[in-house]
Every structure is written in C-alpha cells, then in structure tokens.
Design a protein around this motif. Structure first.
Motif: not given
Length: 381
Positions: A19-20, A213-216, A322-325
């Motif tokens: 979502a971010q 990175v996939s997700d932070f 790019e990474p999700g947050w």
C-alpha cells in the motif's frame, strides 16, 4: 560478471504488492553498485550434541539425509541443488552461520579482494570453494561456488483441485486422500536473523552480496528513523526470485530466528503438520498466509527449540520491483490464520529476554529505549 548497477524499478504502491512506497530520501533497498550478486541461499549450519535426534526430526519434518559422518550430518530437499543444512556435532545447540551461492567462480575472487579475505577449498561433503566472512552482527557468512549438487528426487505433485467454477477431469469419480506423512521438503527457502545493528547489517548484505529489498517494515511513529525490518531477495535480473531469501529485523538479541522450507501445496503442509503433531513436536504458529511474501505458512520447533517453517505459494519478484513499506505489527504478519503466538514472536517473558534487553541498551548499537518500546508495542498489536 560486471555489475551493471541498479535496474529500473517498478512502482511498488500502485496496486502491486504494498500500500505504500518509499518517501523521498528513504532507503532505496539496493546498493548503487554491489561487489557481487549471489544467486541463492545455499545452506545453513548448526552444531548439536545429538545428531541422531536431529536426524530423526529432520526426517519427520520432510528432509532427507544427503550424507552423514561421525561428526556431521548433511540434510537436503528433493529438488536438485546443494544440501540445505549442515549439522555438526558440538557441545551445545547453536546456529553457526549461513552460506550463499555465487553466480561464477570469479565472483569469489572479486569478493575476496574487496574484503581482504582468501578463497579457500572446501574439503568436506560436496567440495567447492568459498570465501568466509563475518557480517556486522558477527554472524558467519560463507559464499560458495563449485559445490557438487544433489540430483533431483521425484517430487510429490500438488493435488488437482476442483474450484467453485471448474471441475477438474482428474477429479471425476475420484476422491482426495492425501496421506498423513512427512511433508516432502523441496528446498530451503529463506532464513530470518535478528540483529542489534540492523542498518549496518542491511547495507553490508546489499553492498557485498548484491541482495535487494522487497519490503521494509518500520515502527509506528518512528518511520523517520528508518526501517527496522527488511525482506531481502536475490537480484537475478529478469529471472524471478523468492520474495525473500534473507529477512532481518532489529532486536535486542543477535542471530537465528527461523528458517523456511518449501513444500508442494497446502495439503502437503497441513498433512505434514498433522504428522508432526502426532509425534509430539511443538507447534509454534499456523496455518496462515503471510502478508509480506504471501506464503502459506506453518511453524514448528525442533527438539533443540530452533524454529522451522513449512511454506508454499510464495511471491516471486524480478529485479524491477521497488520495496514496499508498512508499519510493523503482529497482526500485520498474516492475511488470515490464528493470531501470532508469543512463542513465534519471542515475547514470552523470561529472565534471558530481560537480560538481552538490558545488555542491548548498554551497548553501542541501534537499540535505544524508544526503539525497544516501539518493538514491544509493535509485537503486541
């Protein structure tokens, strides 16, 4: 192989997987130019006093023995590849490191030059060559090439399923009776580590091994201080890779959290779990489906209290995403399934956990009172 630098990235927050996306100036999730790019997680290493007990659990969990000596046990999945686990005889049960596979022999030479280490020949089971390093947390990291791979074994195929709108031809006049037996582990998928120096460790893996990175995840109200967890994949260019091969989070302890092993499908996971339960093993959490990575999961403890996961149907990304947050929370770990247990979260009160927290606050690291309180809050939500 020269590193071409970061690939063009796809927008993560336009309905793709998060979502971010990142805010201006936040961590990009990849190094501008890494030393090498590893292609997979090769194996994990442990010491244990009782190799017979370790082998019995491994077989009940769905691994098979690739080789065994008086002082070492090598365990594998059914897919072709290197062994998945090395368990050496030792006075105590402990995690002793992880190994990644380099794409090319010259990558070992490049990594050795960049780190001031040497390439050495491995003399134990399956041979090969390696560079042995320590990450900023002090965890041994081995990068290998030329290891003799195990040949593939016959794979248990996913069950053919009827759906709400489709009847499978193979299911006409046929029943489903998946056997209650060990889940056939296909391969090692990922390992999760805890560290008191999260940002330093993260940057080290991205810079030296070319992981991305996939997700932070970040602590609620502390996003401006940066992420506190990362789900990290191999950069294989246009070839998709598991959502995470390595995951790391900031915490008062350092080292192994859990490892995950792929099985064919939900039935293999559930029937294998029933088999483990009948044999008295400790169930930690599951069955459910994760948010970051989307895996169907089920977590167990081995007799030495190490956490291991069966998983199926995980996400795979190429190097353009790019990474999700997202904010870190216990409830945000799963799309469905039972609430995360204290055993899984590591929040069961104990003198050892208290001592770890006190020690972390006294040391020069990334743990301070605000971070510690934020972690405790996240794990209770």
């Amino acid at each position: 192989m020269n590193d071409p630098g970061p690939a063009p990235t796809a927008d993560a927050h336009q309905g793709l997987h998060s979502a971010q996306g990142a805010l201006r100036g936040e961590h990009p999730g990849r190094a501008a130019q890494s030393v090498i790019k590893v292609v997979d997680l090769a194996w994990l290493e442990f010491t244990k006093p009782d190799l017979d007990r370790a082998e019995t659990f491994a077989h009940d969990f769905g691994l098979t023995t690739a080789a065994r000596t008086h002082d070492a046990l090598y365990l594998r999945g059914a897919m072709a590849g290197p062994h998945s686990l090395v368990i050496r005889r030792g006075p105590t049960s402990r995690f002793t490191g992880l190994a990644f596979t380099a794409a090319d022999a010259t990558d070992l030479d490049r990594l050795a030059r960049a780190t001031g280490h040497k390439v050495r020949t491995l003399t134990e089971h399956c041979g090969g060559r390696a560079v042995d390093l320590l990450d900023p947390s002090g965890i041994p990291v081995r990068v290998v090439h030329g290891v003799t791979e195990q040949t593939a074994r016959p794979l248990r195929q996913p069950l053919v399923l009827n759906t709400g709108t489709t009847t499978a031809a193979a299911r006409v006049n046929a029943t489903q009776r998946p056997p209650r037996e060990p889940s056939q582990v296909q391969r090692l998928g990922h390992v999760v580590l805890s560290t008191r120096v999260f940002r330093r460790a993260l940057d080290w893996y991205l810079q030296h091994l070319g992981l991305i990175v996939s997700d932070f995840l970040y602590l609620d109200g502390q996003r401006d201080r940066g992420p506190t967890m990362a789900f990290i994949r191999c950069d294989r260019g246009s070839e998709p890779a598991d959502h995470h091969t390595l995951a790391m989070h900031l915490g008062p302890d350092t080292g192994y959290v859990h490892s995950a092993f792929q099985v064919a499908d939900l039935d293999a996971l559930a029937a294998g779990g029933a088999y483990l339960r009948e044999r008295g093993y400790h169930h930690s959490w599951g069955i459910g489906r994760h948010v970051q990575g989307s895996q169907i999961f089920d977590y167990w403890r081995d007799p030495d209290r190490f956490m291991v996961e069966h998983f199926a149907d995980g996400d795979v990304f190429d190097n353009t995403l790019e990474p999700g947050w997202a904010a870190m929370s216990a409830s945000g770990l799963a799309q469905w399934g039972p609430p995360a247990t204290r055993d899984f979260l590591g929040t069961t009160p104990s003198p050892g956990a208290l001592l770890q927290a006190i020690s972390a606050l006294r040391e020069d690291n990334e743990i301070d009172r605000a971070r510690l309180m934020g972690l405790m809050k996240a794990l209770s939500k």
